[in-house]
Motif scaffolding. Structure first.
Motif, PDB file in Angstrom:
ATOM      1  N   ILE A 169       0.846  -1.204   0.000  1.00  0.00           N
ATOM      2  CA  ILE A 169       0.000   0.000   0.000  1.00  0.00           C
ATOM      3  C   ILE A 169       0.872   1.242   0.000  1.00  0.00           C
ATOM      4  CG2 ILE A 169      -1.814   1.283   1.189  1.00  0.00           C
ATOM      5  CD1 ILE A 169      -2.671  -1.317   2.550  1.00  0.00           C
ATOM      6  N   ASP A 170       0.789   2.037  -1.056  1.00  0.00           N
ATOM      7  CA  ASP A 170       1.387   3.365  -1.063  1.00  0.00           C
ATOM      8  C   ASP A 170       0.387   4.347  -0.459  1.00  0.00           C
ATOM      9  OD1 ASP A 170       3.588   2.354  -2.285  1.00  0.00           O
ATOM     10  OD2 ASP A 170       3.329   3.419  -4.188  1.00  0.00           O
ATOM     11  N   ILE A 171       0.890   5.344   0.251  1.00  0.00           N
ATOM     12  CA  ILE A 171       0.006   6.313   0.917  1.00  0.00           C
ATOM     13  C   ILE A 171       0.424   7.728   0.548  1.00  0.00           C
ATOM     14  CG2 ILE A 171      -0.843   7.170   3.127  1.00  0.00           C
ATOM     15  CD1 ILE A 171      -0.258   4.385   4.286  1.00  0.00           C
ATOM     16  N   TRP A 172      -0.506   8.451  -0.037  1.00  0.00           N
ATOM     17  CA  TRP A 172      -0.294   9.864  -0.365  1.00  0.00           C
ATOM     18  C   TRP A 172      -1.185  10.702   0.553  1.00  0.00           C
ATOM     19  CZ3 TRP A 172      -0.039  11.053  -6.336  1.00  0.00           C
ATOM     20  CH2 TRP A 172       0.987  10.298  -6.916  1.00  0.00           C
ATOM     21  N   LEU A 173      -0.569  11.468   1.443  1.00  0.00           N
ATOM     22  CA  LEU A 173      -1.311  12.412   2.275  1.00  0.00           C
ATOM     23  C   LEU A 173      -1.163  13.818   1.697  1.00  0.00           C
ATOM     24  CD1 LEU A 173      -0.298  11.078   5.809  1.00  0.00           C
ATOM     25  CD2 LEU A 173      -2.337  10.517   4.479  1.00  0.00           C
ATOM     26  N   ASN A 174      -1.997  14.722   2.200  1.00  0.00           N
ATOM     27  CA  ASN A 174      -1.975  16.104   1.701  1.00  0.00           C
ATOM     28  C   ASN A 174      -2.089  16.117   0.177  1.00  0.00           C
ATOM     29  OD1 ASN A 174      -1.977  18.816   2.293  1.00  0.00           O
ATOM     30  ND2 ASN A 174       0.242  19.020   2.330  1.00  0.00           N
ATOM     31  N   SER A 175      -2.896  15.212  -0.336  1.00  0.00           N
ATOM     32  CA  SER A 175      -3.069  15.024  -1.774  1.00  0.00           C
ATOM     33  C   SER A 175      -4.567  14.952  -2.064  1.00  0.00           C
ATOM     34  CB  SER A 175      -2.376  13.745  -2.243  1.00  0.00           C
ATOM     35  OG  SER A 175      -1.001  13.763  -1.898  1.00  0.00           O
ATOM     36  N   LYS A 176      -5.013  15.722  -3.019  1.00  0.00           N
ATOM     37  CA  LYS A 176      -6.453  15.887  -3.238  1.00  0.00           C
ATOM     38  C   LYS A 176      -6.889  15.237  -4.551  1.00  0.00           C
ATOM     39  CE  LYS A 176      -9.933  19.616  -3.507  1.00  0.00           C
ATOM     40  NZ  LYS A 176     -10.763  19.187  -2.374  1.00  0.00           N
ATOM     41  N   ALA A 177      -7.821  14.296  -4.461  1.00  0.00           N
ATOM     42  CA  ALA A 177      -8.398  13.690  -5.656  1.00  0.00           C
ATOM     43  C   ALA A 177      -9.327  14.703  -6.321  1.00  0.00           C
ATOM     44  CB  ALA A 177      -9.159  12.428  -5.293  1.00  0.00           C
ATOM     45  N   GLU A 178      -9.176  14.857  -7.638  1.00  0.00           N
ATOM     46  CA  GLU A 178      -9.947  15.877  -8.339  1.00  0.00           C
ATOM     47  C   GLU A 178     -11.001  15.311  -9.280  1.00  0.00           C
ATOM     48  OE1 GLU A 178      -7.507  18.835 -10.188  1.00  0.00           O
ATOM     49  OE2 GLU A 178      -7.250  19.860  -8.270  1.00  0.00           O
ATOM     50  N   ASN A 179     -10.645  14.317 -10.069  1.00  0.00           N
ATOM     51  CA  ASN A 179     -11.573  13.781 -11.066  1.00  0.00           C
ATOM     52  C   ASN A 179     -11.380  12.277 -11.217  1.00  0.00           C
ATOM     53  OD1 ASN A 179     -10.497  16.619 -12.358  1.00  0.00           O
ATOM     54  ND2 ASN A 179     -12.715  16.414 -12.521  1.00  0.00           N
ATOM     55  N   LEU A 180     -12.486  11.574 -11.420  1.00  0.00           N
ATOM     56  CA  LEU A 180     -12.411  10.184 -11.838  1.00  0.00           C
ATOM     57  C   LEU A 180     -12.240  10.142 -13.346  1.00  0.00           C
ATOM     58  CD1 LEU A 180     -15.328   8.660  -9.715  1.00  0.00           C
ATOM     59  CD2 LEU A 180     -12.878   8.504  -9.258  1.00  0.00           C
ATOM     60  N   LEU A 181     -11.531   9.148 -13.826  1.00  0.00           N
ATOM     61  CA  LEU A 181     -11.259   9.002 -15.255  1.00  0.00           C
ATOM     62  C   LEU A 181     -11.977   7.768 -15.786  1.00  0.00           C
ATOM     63  CD1 LEU A 181      -7.441   9.826 -15.171  1.00  0.00           C
ATOM     64  CD2 LEU A 181      -9.339  11.363 -15.734  1.00  0.00           C
ATOM     65  N   GLN A 182     -12.688   7.943 -16.895  1.00  0.00           N
ATOM     66  CA  GLN A 182     -13.417   6.845 -17.518  1.00  0.00           C
ATOM     67  C   GLN A 182     -12.853   6.556 -18.897  1.00  0.00           C
ATOM     68  OE1 GLN A 182     -17.388   8.750 -16.805  1.00  0.00           O
ATOM     69  NE2 GLN A 182     -18.003   6.668 -16.224  1.00  0.00           N
ATOM     70  N   ALA A 183     -12.974   5.298 -19.274  1.00  0.00           N
ATOM     71  CA  ALA A 183     -12.511   4.890 -20.603  1.00  0.00           C
ATOM     72  C   ALA A 183     -13.404   5.506 -21.671  1.00  0.00           C
ATOM     73  CB  ALA A 183     -12.520   3.376 -20.711  1.00  0.00           C
ATOM     74  N   LYS A 184     -12.791   5.857 -22.775  1.00  0.00           N
ATOM     75  CA  LYS A 184     -13.550   6.426 -23.888  1.00  0.00           C
ATOM     76  C   LYS A 184     -14.395   5.328 -24.520  1.00  0.00           C
ATOM     77  CE  LYS A 184     -12.865   9.780 -27.584  1.00  0.00           C
ATOM     78  NZ  LYS A 184     -11.853  10.534 -28.371  1.00  0.00           N
TER      79      LYS A 184
END
Length: 605
Positions: A169-184
């Motif tokens: 498990i990698d852990i990113w703190l102080n990191s903000k998820a902005e958008n989900l990405l969907q396949a075209k």
């Protein structure tokens, strides 16, 4: 957001979990246990991750009888419709909660039940079960990590499980998820954009993305749009901004339970007002806020509640139902000099747990002047005092029914006021999920490779029972992690450009090696505080503690911070860590003392 095969990815994982609270930590752990390489992302900085799980009472809902708990939860939801299959999965988790603790957390839980004795008395079942009048309520109990609460015990157990899997498990703190990405060309979620250190990273997920970002209690626009209030003061995390709701909506998710939120308070659903960006203080006791020559008023200077009423997560009885008091923008506690003296006595005896109370008080020689200082209609406020005095003289509050023994006539002045703020413990709304923790679209179809757990789209549709949110963090966190890890992997070509290395912010924030030590100086640390790690530098020689410096701490604002500031000098003065705990901050006190003792042990080697 749609992407194609030419997308330049910065990282590739099997499962990406957004939100490192109870639900996200649980999901990441179980995804890893099912063979997935996991990225766990949270907007909070180190020491503040944990969502509302960190700040909660640590009570996890459980039950002994499936039929009874089903009856109880159907009554809690009535008259609204629920997903019976999803509710059934949820309640199965209640019945199996003790086994869950033992099997997955390695903890034999402390069961706080109707048979639990407090001194020589049985605990009041109504204290455990918020709606004891409903069918099936007698099967409800709490499971706890140990016979203590409000110490982040459950959160620490979940965090420990995640840390033990740091190779997966990698852990990113102080990191903000902005958008989900969907396949075209289809709706499958294949990744997420995360902002970290002012840079956007495109991160691919082979098997799935899990939303566990909590609610929207710190998002003023969402409060206005969904709850019809202008501002609520959070009692839990400051980092629940509604990001998961926004991202889920962008990919066509169906949203449910958005009008529900829970509260607590010193009076029903209200706490003392704080500055913007600060957490409210939910502190036990507060008898003097509810009894004596004191009452609460709303914007128009009139009373709007029974101040001494028992409430159910902020909800009070009103015309046959339990509802939250209206969230007024200019509400105040009003009291006289006698009541002021009672607060002063509390402070002098050490019983007052909120040190800034007196800084919050507005004082005036007359009710008219007080009304002007608090922007309340003077005539209304004067009439409210007269009316309250009449109730006190006659021993009957005909307006709200406050207990006669709590009514006391106001003196002639001076008078005081403390600003109140409507409070929010957590919200329940978000994307709807099914029994497999799959997020559903507006046609009730599962969005491929998208899962959710926890307070984001929680199970509470109407009345909330304490412990229910923590239970669903564990129950649906496990389901989401397992389902995501075992989903059929995508097969598109993942082109990594400027690939980011493996990062674990829980591990990499260890700064002890960089701290300089002088003669007779030793480092000590403890992981038992509410905020995680406390690091101290202790100057110790000839069996004497000469100085204690807190080098690193992540304790909560207010009470925890007071303990961190106050205790070092007390330890030095006493030449001992056996000092009195700061009122309301026993967990922080114990952690700081442990850190100092660890440093002294090094000195004595």
């Amino acid at each position: 957001m749609r992407v194609d095969n030419n997308t330049k990815w910065n990282g590739n994982y099997d499962v990406i979990v957004l939100g490192f609270g109870g639900a996200g930590g649980t999901a990441a752990r179980f995804a890893a246990d099912n063979g997935a390489k996991v990225l766990l992302v949270d907007a909070a900085p180190y020491g503040h991750e944990g969502g509302n799980t960190r700040y909660s009472a640590q009570h996890v809902a459980m039950a002994h009888d499936k039929k009874k708990i089903t009856e109880y939860y159907h009554e809690l939801a009535a008259p609204y419709a629920i997903s019976k299959e999803t509710m059934d999965t949820y309640l199965n988790g209640f019945v199996n909660m003790p086994q869950y603790f033992e099997k997955y957390l390695g903890i034999k839980p402390f069961i706080w039940s109707q048979d639990y004795k407090v001194g020589d008395h049985l605990a009041n079942k109504a204290h455990l079960c918020e709606y004891p009048e409903y069918k099936g309520s007698d099967t409800f109990d709490f499971a706890l990590v140990h016979n203590r609460d409000f110490d982040a015990g459950l959160w620490k157990a979940i965090r420990k499980e995640v840390l033990e899997r740091k190779d997966k498990i990698d852990i990113w703190l102080n990191s903000k998820a902005e958008n989900l990405l969907q396949a075209k060309g289809n709706n499958q979620v294949i990744g997420v954009i995360v902002e970290r250190n002012h840079r956007k990273y495109y991160l691919h997920a082979n098997n799935g993305v899990i939303l566990a970002t909590g609610g929207f209690e710190n998002n003023a626009h969402m409060q206005q749009d969904y709850l019809h209030v202008t501002k609520l003061t959070p009692l839990g995390t400051l980092y629940n901004q509604g990001d998961g709701i926004r991202m889920a909506e962008e990919v066509g998710a169906k949203i449910w339970h958005m009008s529900n939120y829970e509260s607590l308070g010193i009076v029903p659903s209200y706490v003392i007002a704080e500055k913007d960006g600060q957490r409210g203080r939910q502190i036990g006791g507060w008898k003097n806020m509810k009894s004596g020559s004191i009452f609460a008023v709303a914007n128009d200077g009139t009373r709007f509640m029974r101040e001494d009423v028992k409430f159910r997560h902020g909800h009070i009885y009103e015309h046959g139902d339990y509802v939250l008091p209206h969230a007024y923008d200019n509400a105040w506690i009003i009291f006289d000099q006698k009541q002021y003296q009672r607060f002063l006595e509390e402070k002098q005896t050490g019983k007052l747990k909120y040190q800034k109370l007196f800084e919050k008080m507005v004082k005036a020689d007359s009710i008219t002047i007080l009304a002007n200082k608090t922007n309340l209609p003077a005539e209304n406020l004067e009439n409210t005092v007269k009316e309250f005095n009449h109730f006190a003289e006659n021993g009957k509050d005909i307006k709200f029914g406050r207990a006669p023994e709590t009514l006391e006539k106001f003196d002639n002045g001076p008078f005081y006021a403390i600003k109140l703020a409507p409070a929010v413990l957590n919200t329940q709304g978000g994307p709807e999920h099914d029994k497999q923790a799959r997020v559903l679209d507006t046609n009730n179809k599962a969005i491929p490779h998208l899962f959710s757990a926890g307070e984001l789209g929680g199970m509470c549709v109407n009345r909330y029972q304490g412990g229910g949110n923590l239970a669903e963090c564990l129950i649906f966190g496990k389901i989401a992690g397992e389902r995501a890890a075992n989903s059929e992997a995508t097969h598109e070509d993942v082109k990594l450009v400027a690939a980011v290395p493996s990062i674990n912010d829980l591990v990499n924030t260890n700064q002890e090696r960089q701290i300089k030590l002088g003669p007779d100086q030793y480092l000590g640390s403890s992981e038992t505080g509410i905020g995680g790690k406390i690091v101290v530098r202790v100057t110790y020689a000839n069996d004497k503690i000469k100085q204690v410096e807190v080098i690193e701490n992540h304790e909560t604002e207010g009470i925890g911070a007071v303990a961190v500031k106050k205790l070092p000098q007390e330890i030095v003065s006493a030449n001992s860590t056996n000092v009195d705990a700061v009122s309301g901050a026993s967990t922080t006190t114990n952690a700081l003392e442990e850190a100092v003792n660890n440093a002294i042990k090094k000195a004595k080697r």
